[in-house]
Design a protein around this motif. Structure first.
Motif, short mmCIF file in Angstrom:
data_model
loop_
_atom_site.label_atom_id
_atom_site.label_comp_id
_atom_site.label_asym_id
_atom_site.label_seq_id
_atom_site.Cartn_x
_atom_site.Cartn_y
_atom_site.Cartn_z
N ARG B 23 2.68 6.73 10.33
CA ARG B 23 3.95 6.28 9.76
C ARG B 23 3.76 5.04 8.91
O ARG B 23 4.33 4.90 7.83
N GLN B 24 2.93 4.15 9.38
CA GLN B 24 2.68 2.93 8.62
C GLN B 24 1.96 3.22 7.31
O GLN B 24 2.24 2.63 6.27
N ALA B 25 1.02 4.16 7.37
CA ALA B 25 0.30 4.53 6.16
C ALA B 25 1.24 5.11 5.12
O ALA B 25 1.15 4.81 3.93
N VAL B 26 2.16 5.96 5.59
CA VAL B 26 3.14 6.52 4.67
C VAL B 26 3.99 5.42 4.06
O VAL B 26 4.26 5.39 2.86
N LEU B 27 4.41 4.50 4.90
CA LEU B 27 5.26 3.41 4.43
C LEU B 27 4.54 2.58 3.38
O LEU B 27 5.11 2.22 2.34
N ASP B 28 3.28 2.29 3.63
CA ASP B 28 2.52 1.49 2.66
C ASP B 28 2.35 2.23 1.34
O ASP B 28 2.55 1.65 0.26
N ALA B 105 8.62 -14.90 -6.10
CA ALA B 105 9.00 -13.73 -5.32
C ALA B 105 8.46 -12.44 -5.95
O ALA B 105 8.06 -11.52 -5.24
N TRP B 106 8.44 -12.39 -7.28
CA TRP B 106 8.03 -11.15 -7.93
C TRP B 106 6.55 -11.14 -8.31
O TRP B 106 6.04 -10.15 -8.78
N LEU B 111 3.04 -7.36 -0.40
CA LEU B 111 3.99 -7.04 0.67
C LEU B 111 5.35 -7.66 0.42
O LEU B 111 6.37 -7.14 0.88
N ASP B 112 5.38 -8.78 -0.30
CA ASP B 112 6.66 -9.39 -0.60
C ASP B 112 7.23 -8.89 -1.92
O ASP B 112 8.45 -8.68 -2.03
N SER B 113 6.38 -8.72 -2.90
CA SER B 113 6.90 -8.41 -4.24
C SER B 113 7.17 -6.92 -4.44
O SER B 113 8.06 -6.56 -5.21
N GLU B 114 6.43 -6.07 -3.75
CA GLU B 114 6.61 -4.64 -3.98
C GLU B 114 8.02 -4.14 -3.64
O GLU B 114 8.58 -3.36 -4.42
N PRO B 115 8.60 -4.55 -2.54
CA PRO B 115 9.98 -4.11 -2.31
C PRO B 115 10.93 -4.57 -3.41
O PRO B 115 11.82 -3.81 -3.81
N LEU B 116 10.73 -5.77 -3.91
CA LEU B 116 11.59 -6.24 -4.99
C LEU B 116 11.36 -5.45 -6.26
O LEU B 116 12.30 -5.13 -7.00
N MET B 117 10.10 -5.13 -6.52
CA MET B 117 9.79 -4.30 -7.67
C MET B 117 10.42 -2.92 -7.54
O MET B 117 10.98 -2.38 -8.50
#
Lengths: 214, 214
Positions: B23-28, B105-106, B111-117
């Motif tokens: 599950r974690q691998a999929v999430l990443d 942030a971007w 791990l921090d910037s990818e969700p924002l992207m």
DNA sequence: CGAAAAACTCAACACGCGTTGAGAAACTTG
DNA sequence: CAAGTTTCTCAACGCGTGTTGAGTTTTTCG
């Protein structure tokens, strides 16, 4: 009169390219769809339906979905010229002129704003649109950089352009409530001083906007 | 130990929910794909291939593509907190703090910037992402408006946020050359005064940025 | 008129997508 | 071991998409 075409090697016979009303209808429908739905969500079938035309007709006039999009997305020359004149004027009220030009371009009549909207919406998914938006922001630099202050004038013009595109995006695409609710004059009054400061480095205490009094 | 689960009505037997490494691998993999390719261009099949997993596994852990995207796109709490602290401080150097927060942030760790992207790239095509970005810009207002000057503090904070998002978009997504080439300090030095002017109305002659000397 | 060329219609192809279901394999308990 | 529960594999379905080709109609010319 009879020998008018006589010298031409190949006199083409047959039906001439018709009045072109169908092609224009497709173009209009596509412009509206691409502007409101974006590139990915716009289907050729839907455009054809909007124009009251068979799907295959769209492919005959424009050879692919990408070419249809390219035909729609070109920044209208009239809008481009207004941007240039806004940047070229004197430093005084430069920020206000530029802000007004951007807001007007994206909120003006559909024929002018729809191609810009299509470009903005397509810029993330379509390479052509992204290149066009990149050149659009970049091209402001050439006009903005000529005769302006520092050697970083190009950077300043690009920053101002990006910021204004950001505002338009928040207002017209993302739909941020505070920005949607604000009227144009209020936006100009608030943003113009900041853009002015970006473009020409020096700050000042005078009012930048004519009727910006609270 | 033996009666540990005795009182439970249904003592569940069998294989425990595994280590969750899949599950974690999929999430990443999904986070990286959504951040770099956007929502539309990211396919579940490609995410599964990146994670070395069957397509059907992705659908079992996350029930649909939208839910997978939602799981990836949430703004990380750590980043959110940094934004809030940037807005909450004293007026002095407020513009610089805010600009730095957005850029960091971007452009920080993935791990921090990818969700924002992912949020930024998906905002045009995905309703959930658009709502999230809208709330993100809007939520700055609550922190930006508290204790600030005029009654239009909310508008000012929204404008500043939109402008900074515009800069990040031009730099990281559109790829405007001048902005890509500029280093962070130069950007901060140029933009901070303008953002300062947007957030707290009053202009000033003092330097806003510490080491911003030419 | 008769031929050429364009405009138009109709039906289908091939592809990739998100999604689903059945069944084998692996593991944890009693 | 045997039962129970989860993870994983494999194959397919249905759908919508961009795109294509053949055939028909309509217009424009010699």
């Amino acid at each position: 009169m009879t020998l008018q075409r006589e010298s031409l090697p190949k006199a083409r016979r047959g039906r001439r390219p018709g009045a072109g009303s169908t092609r224009q209808a497709v173009l209009d429908a596509a412009r509206a769809r691409f502007a409101s739905d974006g590139f990915g969500a716009t289907t050729i079938r839907r455009v054809a339906a909007d124009a009251g035309v068979d799907v295959s007709q769209v492919m005959q006039f424009f050879r692919s979905k990408d070419e249809l999009f390219a035909a729609v997305m070109s920044v209208p020359a009239s809008a481009l010229e207004r941007f240039n004149t806004a940047f070229e004027g004197p430093d005084e009220h430069l920020g206000e002129r530029v802000v007004r030009a951007y807001l007007a371009a994206w909120e003006g009549p559909a024929l002018d704003s729809e191609p810009l909207m299509a470009m903005l919406r397509g810029a993330i998914v379509n390479d052509h649109a992204r290149a066009q938006l990149r050149d659009f922001i970049q091209s402001r630099l050439l006009h903005g950089a000529s005769g302006r202050s520092g050697d970083d004038a190009a950077l300043r013009a690009g920053l101002a352009s990006s910021m204004l595109v950001g505002i338009v995006t928040s207002r017209r695409i993302i739909g941020v409530p505070v920005l949607v609710a604000a009227d144009t004059e209020k936006l100009v009054a608030t943003v113009a001083p900041a853009i002015q400061r970006i473009l020409v480095g020096a700050p000042s205490q005078t009012d930048w906007v004519k009727g910006a009094g609270a």
